[in-house]
Write an enzyme that holds these catalytic residues in place. Sequence first.
Site, PDB file in Angstrom:
ATOM      1  N   THR A  54      48.918  41.256  41.478  1.00 25.43           N
ATOM      2  CA  THR A  54      47.770  41.989  41.151  1.00 25.43           C
ATOM      3  C   THR A  54      48.606  43.292  39.967  1.00 25.43           C
ATOM      4  O   THR A  54      49.735  43.124  39.915  1.00 25.43           O
ATOM      5  CB  THR A  54      47.052  42.882  42.182  1.00 25.43           C
ATOM      6  OG1 THR A  54      48.069  43.662  42.872  1.00 25.43           O
ATOM      7  CG2 THR A  54      46.162  41.842  42.744  1.00 25.43           C
ATOM      8  N   SER A  79      48.633  52.186  38.664  1.00 18.59           N
ATOM      9  CA  SER A  79      48.034  51.127  38.091  1.00 18.59           C
ATOM     10  C   SER A  79      48.859  50.816  36.779  1.00 18.59           C
ATOM     11  O   SER A  79      49.475  51.636  36.342  1.00 18.59           O
ATOM     12  CB  SER A  79      46.545  51.847  37.425  1.00 18.59           C
ATOM     13  OG  SER A  79      46.284  51.053  36.365  1.00 18.59           O
ATOM     14  N   ARG A  80      49.120  49.511  36.799  1.00 20.53           N
ATOM     15  CA  ARG A  80      50.257  48.880  36.043  1.00 20.53           C
ATOM     16  C   ARG A  80      49.751  48.853  34.423  1.00 20.53           C
ATOM     17  O   ARG A  80      50.295  48.558  33.588  1.00 20.53           O
ATOM     18  CB  ARG A  80      50.693  47.787  36.370  1.00 20.53           C
ATOM     19  CG  ARG A  80      51.475  48.039  37.495  1.00 20.53           C
ATOM     20  CD  ARG A  80      52.273  46.559  38.004  1.00 20.53           C
ATOM     21  NE  ARG A  80      52.772  46.757  39.513  1.00 20.53           N
ATOM     22  CZ  ARG A  80      52.415  46.337  40.481  1.00 20.53           C
ATOM     23  NH1 ARG A  80      51.479  45.583  40.356  1.00 20.53           N
ATOM     24  NH2 ARG A  80      52.820  46.612  41.777  1.00 20.53           N
ATOM     25  N   VAL A  81      48.438  49.202  34.241  1.00 25.75           N
ATOM     26  CA  VAL A  81      47.703  49.300  33.063  1.00 25.75           C
ATOM     27  C   VAL A  81      47.707  50.781  32.424  1.00 25.75           C
ATOM     28  O   VAL A  81      48.114  51.195  31.212  1.00 25.75           O
ATOM     29  CB  VAL A  81      46.342  48.602  33.090  1.00 25.75           C
ATOM     30  CG1 VAL A  81      45.584  48.839  31.575  1.00 25.75           C
ATOM     31  CG2 VAL A  81      46.355  47.334  33.348  1.00 25.75           C
TER      32      VAL A  81
END
Length: 491
Positions: A327, A353-355
């Site tokens: 994810t 959150s990697r975004v």
Amino acid sequence: MKQRISSFQSVPQMEEIGKLTYVGDGIARATGLKNVMSGELLRFRNGSIGMAQSLEKDDVGIIIFGEFENIHEGDIVKRTGHIMEVPVGEALIGRVVNALGQPIDGQGPILTTKKRPVESEAPSVMDRQSINEPMQTGLKAIDALVPIGRGQRELIIGDRRTGKTSIAVDAILNQRGKDVICIYVAIGQKESSVRNLTELLKQHNAMDYTIVVSASASQPAPMLYIAPYAATSMAEEFMYQGKHVLIVYDDLSKQAAAYREMSLLLRRPPGREAYPGDVFYLHSRLLERSAKLNDELGGGSITSLPIIETQAGDISAYIPTNVISITDGQIFLESDLFFAGIRPAISAGLSVSRVGGSAQIKAMKKVSGTLRLDLASYRELEAFTQFGSDLDASTQQRLNRGHRTVEVLKQPVHSPMGVEKQTIMIYALTHGFLDTVPVNDLKRFESELMNYMNVSYPALLTQIVETRELPDQDKLNEALEQFIHVFVPHQ
């Protein structure tokens, strides 16, 4: 009669059939199906269907969807020539269906002619675009700290009964009026729980844009295994039409356990924790299908919120580490925070959150920049100051701000908040307007502030929604100062 007999022509039909050599626990084995394809639908004599799951040298391992009590060794099984597929389309919206796309809500048949295979290739890198649009959950703690974007895969992970489903349901409720289709996949849950959830969605008018796919705990393992793939096929139909979809898998731990059960019954070799070696592929090929398509393909998206249950907070177990690596970030829920009344019980340190900022509107990005740092330093200070009472003024001020940050990020269940209201509240927090408000009064302060802004400064709220930018700070400060003058704390 003679004329009809003379004009009769028999057309020979070739059917490849097999003979069952074993049946039990939702699994069958058959010999004689030499040309069967992996994932092909097979039909049994009692009308039930199965899928070719394991192709071996001498026989075929079949998983059975539906009743298997009337299927016996020695029975005939026929090939259909079709790969496993489910009905898709607009007619499914507002309905509760099983893992095969068949209605189970008593509202009659689903009138759709289109079908999609349950397994399909994920969009390639060239078919995707980077995530640039927020998927608002309506929860301040998520939209400010671990923002989710359209096309992202954000894992919700935590122990049993820490509010994982509540976060996902709040995200669904918050999509009302935002032109997003939601799909909730209940895997291995009690039928009563699914019914209660459906009723909750109806009460909030959320079933108007939601499909519920249920593979309950009473159903055989193959149904629990196939349900997330079937639901993703339903979502892909909308994504390729240029629409946005939010899909919740609740939860993938139970799908992995069902897959382990099937694999052991099919005599596949067990690996770590008795899971088969391809259990990583089970989840990766599912979650890779979530994407934000490029504009040439319509710009549609599937945002997925997989849920994983941990045992005693152990995120280093086999299935949790697998899904974390697939994810684009995780929301980790801590039992200690939950039982201390901090809900949603999101751990600021372990959630990511990697975004990131790409999934936030500019106004939210601007006001929430220091929030995570403030929260992390507060947690450390709080632990440190338990051992002493003499604190200098700056430490005291940081502790006070930390208390208020925790209180502001708390939110009642099933009451999502619009991003413009979140922005105003977090702005008030980070710019010191709440420093003089008693912690016990913060919930009332928030409620009254929102009413005041709606009546006296609606243009500021509209500006955030329409431009996504923070309004003129002088006007914002003026509005907050005026409200603080009229707000009366409890004595």
